[in-house]
Structures are given as structure tokens and as C-alpha cells.
Scaffold this motif. Structure first.
Motif, PDB file in Angstrom:
ATOM      1  N   VAL A 143       0.812  -1.220   0.000  1.00 36.16           N
ATOM      2  CA  VAL A 143       0.000   0.000   0.000  1.00 36.16           C
ATOM      3  C   VAL A 143       0.849   1.275   0.000  1.00 36.16           C
ATOM      4  O   VAL A 143       0.340   2.371  -0.164  1.00 36.16           O
ATOM      5  CB  VAL A 143      -0.941   0.036   1.234  1.00 36.16           C
ATOM      6  N   ASP A 144       2.154   1.117   0.229  1.00 36.04           N
ATOM      7  CA  ASP A 144       3.026   2.301   0.270  1.00 36.04           C
ATOM      8  C   ASP A 144       4.469   1.876  -0.040  1.00 36.04           C
ATOM      9  O   ASP A 144       4.739   0.697  -0.310  1.00 36.04           O
ATOM     10  CB  ASP A 144       2.948   2.983   1.656  1.00 36.04           C
ATOM     11  N   GLY A 145       5.365   2.838   0.020  1.00 38.74           N
ATOM     12  CA  GLY A 145       6.772   2.561  -0.274  1.00 38.74           C
ATOM     13  C   GLY A 145       7.374   1.536   0.668  1.00 38.74           C
ATOM     14  O   GLY A 145       8.145   0.662   0.251  1.00 38.74           O
ATOM     15  N   ALA A 146       6.987   1.612   1.950  1.00 41.59           N
ATOM     16  CA  ALA A 146       7.570   0.691   2.943  1.00 41.59           C
ATOM     17  C   ALA A 146       7.161  -0.757   2.644  1.00 41.59           C
ATOM     18  O   ALA A 146       7.996  -1.670   2.668  1.00 41.59           O
ATOM     19  CB  ALA A 146       7.113   1.094   4.344  1.00 41.59           C
ATOM     20  N   LYS A 149       9.032  -2.059  -0.299  1.00 43.84           N
ATOM     21  CA  LYS A 149      10.420  -2.425   0.059  1.00 43.84           C
ATOM     22  C   LYS A 149      10.459  -3.752   0.801  1.00 43.84           C
ATOM     23  O   LYS A 149      11.362  -4.562   0.610  1.00 43.84           O
ATOM     24  CB  LYS A 149      11.021  -1.338   0.971  1.00 43.84           C
ATOM     25  N   ALA A 150       9.468  -3.969   1.667  1.00 43.17           N
ATOM     26  CA  ALA A 150       9.420  -5.229   2.426  1.00 43.17           C
ATOM     27  C   ALA A 150       9.233  -6.407   1.462  1.00 43.17           C
ATOM     28  O   ALA A 150       9.891  -7.444   1.594  1.00 43.17           O
ATOM     29  CB  ALA A 150       8.296  -5.184   3.454  1.00 43.17           C
ATOM     30  N   GLY A 151       8.362  -6.234   0.476  1.00 44.16           N
ATOM     31  CA  GLY A 151       8.139  -7.290  -0.522  1.00 44.16           C
ATOM     32  C   GLY A 151       9.413  -7.568  -1.308  1.00 44.16           C
ATOM     33  O   GLY A 151       9.759  -8.727  -1.572  1.00 44.16           O
ATOM     34  N   ALA A 152      10.131  -6.492  -1.664  1.00 46.93           N
ATOM     35  CA  ALA A 152      11.376  -6.656  -2.436  1.00 46.93           C
ATOM     36  C   ALA A 152      12.427  -7.398  -1.598  1.00 46.93           C
ATOM     37  O   ALA A 152      13.171  -8.234  -2.123  1.00 46.93           O
ATOM     38  CB  ALA A 152      11.904  -5.289  -2.864  1.00 46.93           C
ATOM     39  N   ASN A 207       8.970   1.500   8.807  1.00 47.47           N
ATOM     40  CA  ASN A 207       9.794   2.631   8.338  1.00 47.47           C
ATOM     41  C   ASN A 207      11.025   2.864   9.193  1.00 47.47           C
ATOM     42  O   ASN A 207      11.433   3.995   9.437  1.00 47.47           O
ATOM     43  CB  ASN A 207       8.960   3.927   8.332  1.00 47.47           C
ATOM     44  N   LYS A 208      11.630   1.762   9.653  1.00 49.28           N
ATOM     45  CA  LYS A 208      12.833   1.900  10.473  1.00 49.28           C
ATOM     46  C   LYS A 208      14.052   1.314   9.754  1.00 49.28           C
ATOM     47  O   LYS A 208      15.040   0.918  10.386  1.00 49.28           O
ATOM     48  CB  LYS A 208      12.628   1.222  11.830  1.00 49.28           C
ATOM     49  N   GLY A 209      13.962   1.252   8.424  1.00 45.78           N
ATOM     50  CA  GLY A 209      15.047   0.668   7.618  1.00 45.78           C
ATOM     51  C   GLY A 209      16.381   1.376   7.771  1.00 45.78           C
ATOM     52  O   GLY A 209      17.436   0.790   7.519  1.00 45.78           O
ATOM     53  N   GLU A 210      16.350   2.641   8.140  1.00 39.30           N
ATOM     54  CA  GLU A 210      17.606   3.394   8.266  1.00 39.30           C
ATOM     55  C   GLU A 210      18.066   3.479   9.726  1.00 39.30           C
ATOM     56  O   GLU A 210      19.085   4.086  10.020  1.00 39.30           O
ATOM     57  CB  GLU A 210      17.434   4.838   7.749  1.00 39.30           C
ATOM     58  N   ASP A 211      17.291   2.953  10.644  1.00 45.00           N
ATOM     59  CA  ASP A 211      17.576   3.125  12.079  1.00 45.00           C
ATOM     60  C   ASP A 211      18.623   2.146  12.608  1.00 45.00           C
ATOM     61  O   ASP A 211      18.928   1.139  11.982  1.00 45.00           O
ATOM     62  CB  ASP A 211      16.297   2.885  12.904  1.00 45.00           C
TER      63      ASP A 211
END
Ligand code: GRG
Length: 308
Positions: A143-146, A149-152, A207-211
Motif C-alpha cells: 500500500v506504500d513505499g515501505a 520495500k518489504a516485498g522486495a 519505516n525503520k530501515g535506516e535506524d
């Protein structure tokens, strides 16, 4: 305060929590696979997929997704489609791994393997059906960018840079002695990558991919993945077919290099303990950031002591 209110306030123990996660996966899995779609349920590959998907299994990967999601405060409904999809991908890999052209196994999850129960062609299609349905479920939950990314991440970890790469190394390594570096690479890809996908999917969804949380949980996943496989290598020599629900002694029979064949049982146990301790260290770092890591700590220890 009434007794019911008091009961609700009690913290839930590890076994209860594990069972609750496992049950919610069980309740959703067949549904996400589309088992309630009567127009398709008579198709033999659909029956074969469901036979393997619903045959039990520890559901470790979806449980990890749900547990990390809860730790990060993510809604269960957001994580569940990814949890179900990952279990479908895992089940497809088991069905294909058991085929005569790969490990040629006759028992899985305590039952005859998919190709023994149906036949090779239907087992191949069942695996393909599970894989495709998994990505259909993921696309529908994107449903969104996050979530994209999770699917990828899941696709990458299941593909040639992950599990398929590991399976390919495993096939190549049969009947030859490999060194520790190659063995570690093989295990990290074949087993570790799907577990890593499970642990990091909710981090990306939140949305914590950069954390820092991502870096710490990635470290946790690396150690848990290796520990899981070393334990699998150990169980292959110390357990029984009845307990494991799958053939034992396969690694030795097919001349595979494992932690046990390379180092012997006692040293393999030491490697296992080392990986479990390193995974605990990562969790300690996470709890210092204020996260409740109690369930993951107990799961780590449960995986160390598991008998199947
Ligand atoms: C065919 C692409 C392809 C890959 C196969 C899954 C796999 C890769 C091979 C199976 C053999 C094996 C030892 C794999 C390592 C991963 C592993 C320990 C799988 C078993 O996972 P569990 O213990 O199984 O979570 P359950 O049945 O509990 O889900």
C-alpha cells in the motif's frame, strides 16, 4: 477489580505467547492461500499445496514477523499478509527440496512428502502455486513505499542472492569437502536469508530501515540463522525420524558437509552456543534502546533447546 481484569493484567508467558502467534498464523494461512475459494479448491495442486502448508511446522518465520512487529508497535493486520506469504515460500522450498531431483525425501512434518502423497508433477506445481500465491498476497498488501520495500526484501532473500543461491551451493557441495568459509556462506544463504527476511520485514514496514534498530536486528538475524542451521545439523544426527517428523542421517548419507561432519558433534554444540550468545548480545543492545525483547530472548533459547 474483578478476577477477569486481574487475569488480563498478568503478563503472558513465553509458551502461551508462542502458541498464540502460531495459532493466529494457522488461522490465517489457509485463508490467505485462498483455500475458501470453492471454484479452485478441487484442483490437485491446490490440494497438494494445502496438504503441505497445513501439515504443521513450527511456523518460526511468521512467528518472528509477528513478534518483531509487536516489538515495534506495528499493527498485526499489517504484518500478517507478509507472515503468511513467507510461510508459503518456506513451504514451497520444503516441497521442492524433498523432490527426487533434490534431497529425495519421503517424510516431512511427520507426513509423507508432497510428491509421495500426490506425485512429482503435482508437487512441483504445488510449490510453484505457493510461491506465486505468496507474491500475490504481498502485492495485495503493498500500500506504500515501505510495504513495497518489504516485498522486495522477501523476494531477494528467497531468490538467487538468498535461499536459492544457498540451495545451489548445497547441491554443488555434495560429495566434496568444503571449508568453513564456504559452509558459513551456504548456511547463511540457504537458511539464514529467509529468517533474516522474517526479522527485517517488520522493521521495514515500520519505516525503520535506516535506524539503529535495523542494524541490531540484522546482527540478531545473522546469529539466529546460523544457530538455527547448526541445531538442524545436530538434530540430523542425534534425533529420531519420529521426533523430527523427517528423515535423519540424511547429511551423512548424501555426503554433505555440515557443522557436525566438519567439526564433530561436541564442537558443533560449542559453535551453536556461541551463535546463541551473540544473538543474545544483539538483543541486549536492543533492550538498551528501550524495546521489550523478552519474547525474542526466550525464542532464541527455545531454538537452542528445541528437539524438532
Ligand atoms: C528448493 C529453492 C529450494 C530451497 C530449499 C528449505 C530448503 C531450501 C532446504 C530444506 C533443507 C534444509 C535443512 C534447509 C535449511 C532450512 C531448514 C532448517 C528448514 C526447515 O525449517 P523448519 O525447521 O521446518 O522451520 P518446519 O517444518 O518446522 O517449518
Amino acid at each position: 477489580m474483578s478476577t477477569t481484569e486481574l487475569k488480563q493484567a498478568e503478563p503472558i508467558g513465553f509458551s502461551e505467547q508462542l502458541l498464540a502467534y502460531q495459532q493466529s498464523v494457522e488461522n490465517n494461512l489457509a485463508c490467505y492461500f485462498g483455500a475458501n475459494d470453492e471454484s479452485w479448491s478441487s484442483l490437485i495442486p491446490v490440494q497438494a499445496s494445502l496438504y503441505s502448508l497445513m501439515a504443521g511446522g513450527k511456523r518460526i518465520r511468521p512467528v518472528l514477523i509477528l513478534a518483531v512487529a509487536e516489538l515495534l508497535g506495528l499493527e498485526k493486520s499489517q504484518a500478517m499478509p507478509f507472515a503468511a506469504a513467507l510461510e508459503m515460500i518456506h513451504t514451497y522450498s520444503l516441497i521442492h527440496d524433498d523432490l527426487p531431483c533434490m534431497d529425495n525425501d519421503d517424510m516431512r512434518r511427520g507426513k509423507p512428502t508432497c510428491h509421495v502423497k500426490f506425485n512429482e508433477a503435482y508437487a512441483l506445481l504445488a510449490g510453484d502455486a505457493l510461491l506465486n500465491r505468496a507474491y500475490e498476497v504481498i502485492f495485495k498488501a503493498t500500500v506504500d513505499g515501505a510495504s513495497a520495500k518489504a516485498g522486495a526484501l522477501i523476494a531477494q532473500m528467497a531468490g538467487f542472492k538468498g535461499m536459492i543461491g544457498g540451495q545451489s551451493l548445497d547441491l554443488w557441495a555434495e560429495n566434496q569437502k568444503i571449508d568453513e568459509t564456504t559452509l558459513l556462506r551456504l548456511h547463511r544463504l540457504k537458511t539464514g536469508c529467509l529468517l533474516k527476511a522474517a526479522i527485517l520485514t517488520p522493521v521495514i514496514l515500520a519505516n525503520k530501515g535506516e535506524d539503529q534498530v535495523y542494524t541490531i536486528l540484522e546482527k540478531f538475524a545473522d546469529h539466529l540463522g546460523l544457530a538455527f542451521q547448526i541445531k538442524d545439523d545436530i538434530l540430523d544426527v542425534v534425533s529420531t525420524k519420529e521426533t523430527l517428523g523427517k528423515s535423519i542421517g540424511k547429511d551423512q548419507d548424501s555426503n554433505k558437509s555440515t557443522f557436525v561432519t566438519l567439526y564433530g558433534l561436541e564442537k558443533a554444540k560449542l559453535f551453536l552456543q556461541w551463535e546463541i550468545t551473540s544473538a543474545e548480545d544483539a538483543l541486549e543492545q536492543l533492550s538498551q534502546l528501550g524495546y521489550n525483547t523478552a519474547f525474542l530472548r526466550d525464542l532464541n533459547s527455545y531454538l537452542l533447546h528445541r528437539d524438532k
